[in-house]
Design an enzyme around this catalytic site. Sequence first.
Site, PDB file in Angstrom:
ATOM      1  N   ARG B  75       0.852  -1.189   0.000  1.00  0.00           N
ATOM      2  CA  ARG B  75       0.000   0.000   0.000  1.00  0.00           C
ATOM      3  C   ARG B  75       0.889   1.241   0.000  1.00  0.00           C
ATOM      4  O   ARG B  75       1.924   1.266   0.665  1.00  0.00           O
ATOM      5  CB  ARG B  75      -0.865  -0.035   1.265  1.00  0.00           C
ATOM      6  CG  ARG B  75      -1.922   1.030   1.351  1.00  0.00           C
ATOM      7  CD  ARG B  75      -2.620   0.937   2.707  1.00  0.00           C
ATOM      8  NE  ARG B  75      -3.460  -0.245   2.827  1.00  0.00           N
ATOM      9  CZ  ARG B  75      -3.832  -0.782   4.005  1.00  0.00           C
ATOM     10  NH1 ARG B  75      -3.423  -0.240   5.132  1.00  0.00           N
ATOM     11  NH2 ARG B  75      -4.607  -1.835   4.043  1.00  0.00           N
ATOM     12  N   ARG B 144      -1.283   6.548   9.594  1.00  0.00           N
ATOM     13  CA  ARG B 144      -1.266   6.014   8.232  1.00  0.00           C
ATOM     14  C   ARG B 144      -1.535   7.115   7.206  1.00  0.00           C
ATOM     15  O   ARG B 144      -1.514   8.284   7.534  1.00  0.00           O
ATOM     16  CB  ARG B 144      -2.293   4.897   8.135  1.00  0.00           C
ATOM     17  CG  ARG B 144      -1.932   3.740   9.076  1.00  0.00           C
ATOM     18  CD  ARG B 144      -2.840   2.582   8.854  1.00  0.00           C
ATOM     19  NE  ARG B 144      -2.491   1.435   9.674  1.00  0.00           N
ATOM     20  CZ  ARG B 144      -3.118   0.266   9.578  1.00  0.00           C
ATOM     21  NH1 ARG B 144      -4.099   0.105   8.709  1.00  0.00           N
ATOM     22  NH2 ARG B 144      -2.767  -0.743  10.355  1.00  0.00           N
ATOM     23  N   LYS B 208      -3.238   1.053  15.047  1.00  0.00           N
ATOM     24  CA  LYS B 208      -3.235   1.961  13.906  1.00  0.00           C
ATOM     25  C   LYS B 208      -3.863   3.310  14.275  1.00  0.00           C
ATOM     26  O   LYS B 208      -4.635   3.411  15.221  1.00  0.00           O
ATOM     27  CB  LYS B 208      -3.987   1.352  12.737  1.00  0.00           C
ATOM     28  CG  LYS B 208      -5.456   1.072  12.995  1.00  0.00           C
ATOM     29  CD  LYS B 208      -6.046   0.352  11.780  1.00  0.00           C
ATOM     30  CE  LYS B 208      -7.367  -0.323  12.111  1.00  0.00           C
ATOM     31  NZ  LYS B 208      -7.810  -1.209  11.032  1.00  0.00           N
ATOM     32  N   LYS B 210      -5.537   6.813  12.302  1.00  0.00           N
ATOM     33  CA  LYS B 210      -5.971   7.338  11.012  1.00  0.00           C
ATOM     34  C   LYS B 210      -6.315   8.821  11.111  1.00  0.00           C
ATOM     35  O   LYS B 210      -6.965   9.232  12.067  1.00  0.00           O
ATOM     36  CB  LYS B 210      -7.193   6.557  10.514  1.00  0.00           C
ATOM     37  CG  LYS B 210      -6.893   5.080  10.280  1.00  0.00           C
ATOM     38  CD  LYS B 210      -8.117   4.317   9.813  1.00  0.00           C
ATOM     39  CE  LYS B 210      -7.757   2.893   9.469  1.00  0.00           C
ATOM     40  NZ  LYS B 210      -8.946   2.113   9.054  1.00  0.00           N
ATOM     41  N   CYS B 428     -14.890  -3.628   0.389  1.00  0.00           N
ATOM     42  CA  CYS B 428     -13.499  -3.911   0.729  1.00  0.00           C
ATOM     43  C   CYS B 428     -13.001  -5.068  -0.148  1.00  0.00           C
ATOM     44  O   CYS B 428     -13.773  -5.683  -0.870  1.00  0.00           O
ATOM     45  CB  CYS B 428     -13.363  -4.249   2.208  1.00  0.00           C
ATOM     46  SG  CYS B 428     -14.080  -5.840   2.614  1.00  0.00           S
ATOM     47  N   CYS B 434      -7.679 -11.256   1.463  1.00  0.00           N
ATOM     48  CA  CYS B 434      -7.634 -10.698   2.820  1.00  0.00           C
ATOM     49  C   CYS B 434      -7.796 -11.818   3.840  1.00  0.00           C
ATOM     50  O   CYS B 434      -8.732 -12.602   3.783  1.00  0.00           O
ATOM     51  CB  CYS B 434      -8.728  -9.656   3.015  1.00  0.00           C
ATOM     52  SG  CYS B 434      -8.714  -9.011   4.698  1.00  0.00           S
ATOM     53  N   CYS B 473     -15.727  -8.455   6.716  1.00  0.00           N
ATOM     54  CA  CYS B 473     -15.534  -8.726   8.140  1.00  0.00           C
ATOM     55  C   CYS B 473     -15.899  -7.457   8.896  1.00  0.00           C
ATOM     56  O   CYS B 473     -16.164  -6.431   8.290  1.00  0.00           O
ATOM     57  CB  CYS B 473     -14.082  -9.124   8.418  1.00  0.00           C
ATOM     58  SG  CYS B 473     -12.954  -7.734   8.575  1.00  0.00           S
ATOM     59  N   CYS B 477     -13.035  -1.815   6.633  1.00  0.00           N
ATOM     60  CA  CYS B 477     -12.262  -1.103   5.608  1.00  0.00           C
ATOM     61  C   CYS B 477     -13.156  -0.319   4.644  1.00  0.00           C
ATOM     62  O   CYS B 477     -12.762   0.729   4.148  1.00  0.00           O
ATOM     63  CB  CYS B 477     -11.408  -2.074   4.812  1.00  0.00           C
ATOM     64  SG  CYS B 477     -10.001  -2.684   5.747  1.00  0.00           S
TER      65      CYS B 477
END
Lengths: 602, 562
Positions: B75, B144, B208, B210, B428, B434, B473, B477
């Site tokens: 990514r 990110r 993470k 964001k 996603c 994934c 899931c 995303c």
Amino acid sequence: MSALPARPATALSPDTLAQLTRLTEGLDRDALQWASGYLAGLAAHTIRQAASVPSAAAAAAIPATIVYGSQTGNARRQAEALARELEQAGLPRRVLRADAYPLRELPAERLLYVVVSTQGDGDPPDDARAFVEHLTGRRAPRLPQLRYAVLGLGDSSYPKFCAVGTLIDERLAALGAERLFARGEADVDVDTAAASWRRTALTQAQAVLEPTPALATVTPLRGPAAPADATAWSRKRPFRAPLLSNRRIVGRDSAGDVRHVELSLQGSNLDYRPGDALGVWPTQPPGLVEAVLAALGADREQTVTIAGETLPLAQWLAARRELTRLTRPFVAAHAQRARSAVLDAALAADAADALRALLDGHQLIDLLQRYPAAWDAADLVAALRPLAPRLYSIASSRAVVGDEVHLTVAVVGYEAFGQARAGTASRFLADRGEDDAVPVFVEPNERFRLPEDPARDIVMIGAGTGVAPFRAFVQERSESGAAGRNWLFFGHRHFRLDFLYQTEWQQAHREGHLHRVDLAFSRDRPEKVYVQHALRRRGRELYDWIENGAHLYVCGDASRMARDVDAALREIAVAHGGHDAESAAEWVAALAADRRYGRDVY
Amino acid sequence: MPPAAPPSPVETIKAASRRLRGTLAESLADELTGALRADDTQLIKFHGSYQQDDRDLREERRAQKLEPAYSFMIRTRTPGGVVTPAQWLALDAIATRYANHTLRLTTRQAFQFHGVIKHQLKATIQAINQSLIDSIAACGDVNRNVMVSPNPVESRAHAEVYAWACRLSEHLKPQTRAYYELWLDERKVAGSGEEDEPLYGPVYLPRKFKTALAIPPYNDVDVFANDLGLIAIIEEGVLHGFNVAVGGGLGATHGDARTYPRLAEVIGFVTPDRLLAVAEAVVTAQRDLGDRSDRKLSRLKYTIDRIGLAAFKAEVERRLGEPLQPARACAFEHAGDRFGWVEGHDGRWHLGLRIESGRVADRGARRHLSGLRAIARIHDGDFRLTGNQNLIVANVSAAARDAIERLVAEHGLDDHRRAPVRRDALACVALPTCSLAMAEAERYLPELLDRIEALLAVHGLSDAPIGLRISGCPNGCSRPYLGEIALIGKAPGRYNLMLGADACGRRLNRLHQENVTEAQILAELDRLFARYAAERRPGERFGDCLLRSGLIAAAVPSAGAP
């Protein structure tokens, strides 16, 4: 040669002694020596069997085994918690992820706890798939010696809550194992149900594993197998081995088709050692036989007698004659009948290349269809070469697979003249399904043996299905605990598609049974690399290994791979051993004379 | 203070990693497997890559005695999703040479390459860097890729906010040289492995992080779904500063009530010169206060809910050394993209293109990869990824419009003319690559939309804009918790049906039916579409109508309001 020395072993009853005398009568020195090794092998096998069926008293020494299958870690955590609790109680225990559990140890387990989650639509977690498959398969062993309990984990918002735990619980009972206590079923609040299950598991383990003082003598439950005539099955009289499994072991997009074939030798008393080959008697595919009959316009039932044997023509073609490999005499006989200028030209004295191309590019059916000719059935059968068995290097060690024998088969298939063509034996094997029988015999190969000294290092060099005997070598050496190191060089087309037995090599490497691996995949990079390149890259170390006594083995294609490997070895001797071209050749020749350079090439 | 539980395994891996190096070099050199060592699979995320495998083949390959078909997703770190035509061509060439011949535009304005195999990972990352783009911190427990509203009309404002996003991205970038050593052959110097990480420290963030910058009236970055949301306050073309929102995050775990999606809350306003300082204060507060023992509970949203918003705000102000100013008034109209040609204030043109699921590929008549390559060859402006997986061909001169329009038509790049529900849908990646996916998303979206479009047509709703999002899931995303309709995967063919978000990213949807099949979902939507068609007020969106009419359970508190 008389039978036995004067002082018979006291362990033998007069009856047994008589039996043994009968068996050894007429054997020469070599045969007797071979038989002594064979009998020693049988004895070792018997001890193994005995050891795997210990008495109840000996069970005390066997730990509780906790096997878990876990996707997100919950089942693993429960398994590890139970292991800690057993440990704190001073109980012997081991905890293993399901895919690290050696399935063949199952019949020797005494106390087994399984902790397993259920995924999605009732599926096992990835690491438990093989475990579940083995247990539910038709080859699952009976487990009357086993006591067990299962903790299932799941999410009750799914319809198939704890389905895998239930499946295992019921299957173990069906296999004759004794359920110690009711299955636990833990929902997303795992500990609520799991904690009480673990408490029961601990209490039960204390009862089951309580050490018993004063071990009685361990008495085998089974006596040794009845002595049998080991020479009963032969090339002439093959054993019809039931097929246990036939699976493709190259990836979906591979240009080739390679099968891992497992056959049962149960009841045959056939024995083999790593390095040996298995002879396979194929039958021609019915479609090909029909096509030949059609091309000849012949009656399939018409009888033909050759050398006193009378069979219907179709039977001769299907089981007694070579249909895929042409010979020059046959082409010559056919050319006479066909009056074909093309064939005549290929047979001319100065047309060796044309003939070679004809023989390589055509099967019988191509000849019959492209150059039609009238054949009398008896003449045709007489002109065709008798069908010969094909030899496959055995890919398994009895120490690991018991009564089975495994093969690695490259299925030969190509297209010619718009039609699919296949290799006789590989096609025959590839088309066998479970319970089909394959006529086999063992072809010993004394020139391809593991070192007698288990402390010696070995270097195994194989391309494609040439890796087969090395699977047997590594199985044998890991099972026997040989101290020497094992180094594998393997080459094929693509890493992703054609890395035969990849996961087994990885496991052997993880467990310290395979010490070095060097790979050469010819189609993965712009420059083509083969095993001989890998050998040169590791020349320095390879030379050191050999100078320190390592045994070298090469298996695979004779015309290219084995020749190139041989050349690479000589180069390495020059580059790293101070040899010149001549003494390098002598160095390699000496290795072979010393029986340290085994070649199983074809 | 965080609970005194032992640190999670990932914390231990980070701590021992010598600034994110671990044994990545050894893992890459291991020829026996296409995978990395387990610990390294955690560390490589910080380098912008995830190890994945083709789950369609997993079972088959196990039977073939082959390991899973491992490959890597890479990514990019592309703040605001802005790239030049030259960079587009370079990324396209990388996708074609090393990856699976597709470029995937993510919901966070990054490019993803899929299917890169281990022995080509280094060459791929080098090629990305040669195009002056990198992948540092594109994944992992760090800040990110920074998002920016790709608002093309407010050209000057966009340029200014975008510049701040780039500064922010650089400011919050890890300082380790691991990336340069491992992938770009930078020579190790003294102190390698012990570099100073003034912002992050040796174990980086608990989870993470964001960040997004929105330019009202468009909330096309879903600013309230971010740990740190910054809302540009622009009056008469002048950027005055940013409202600061904290604690957004959409991930949750099925069956674990301690986890939930949460929208960010606005705690104040800062002028542009304090932007980096306030971001640093929020990041370091989370670094020090976040839960490092349970990764399910370590996002900033849980830190804030544990200590309270007021206490968190006070902590940020303490670190900032001054109080935040009161939040300024602002309003969002919607969270979708604008398609087709629009003219910017500076007279340049912008073409919004629909890229379904963000997957730029050549498939049948829709030759999007080839078409965008052809456009990049003649384009003298730039490309902007939107937060909704779409693409803007930006800054086109009036003279160049026709040529680009012809290429659009030639390559089937006109999906933006399709029904609104299809045009606005998000999905996603999910299966097969994934590792978290429990159900299909991207691959299933087209046929799901066929069925939903058919239902809408039955009820005369073909032109109704309805935001539909599907996720394999519950990690979110595709930001499913902000869809008017959302399907969140539970198992193959089974989803949780979520309903009732608003259209501008300020109200979460809620669980309507749990673990249901497509047939059940379509039956329920059929019923609700009928009611919507009959009962909607003029201009009323589907999610709003469901809520007002009591067709779905009452609202959870909407967030984001100052």
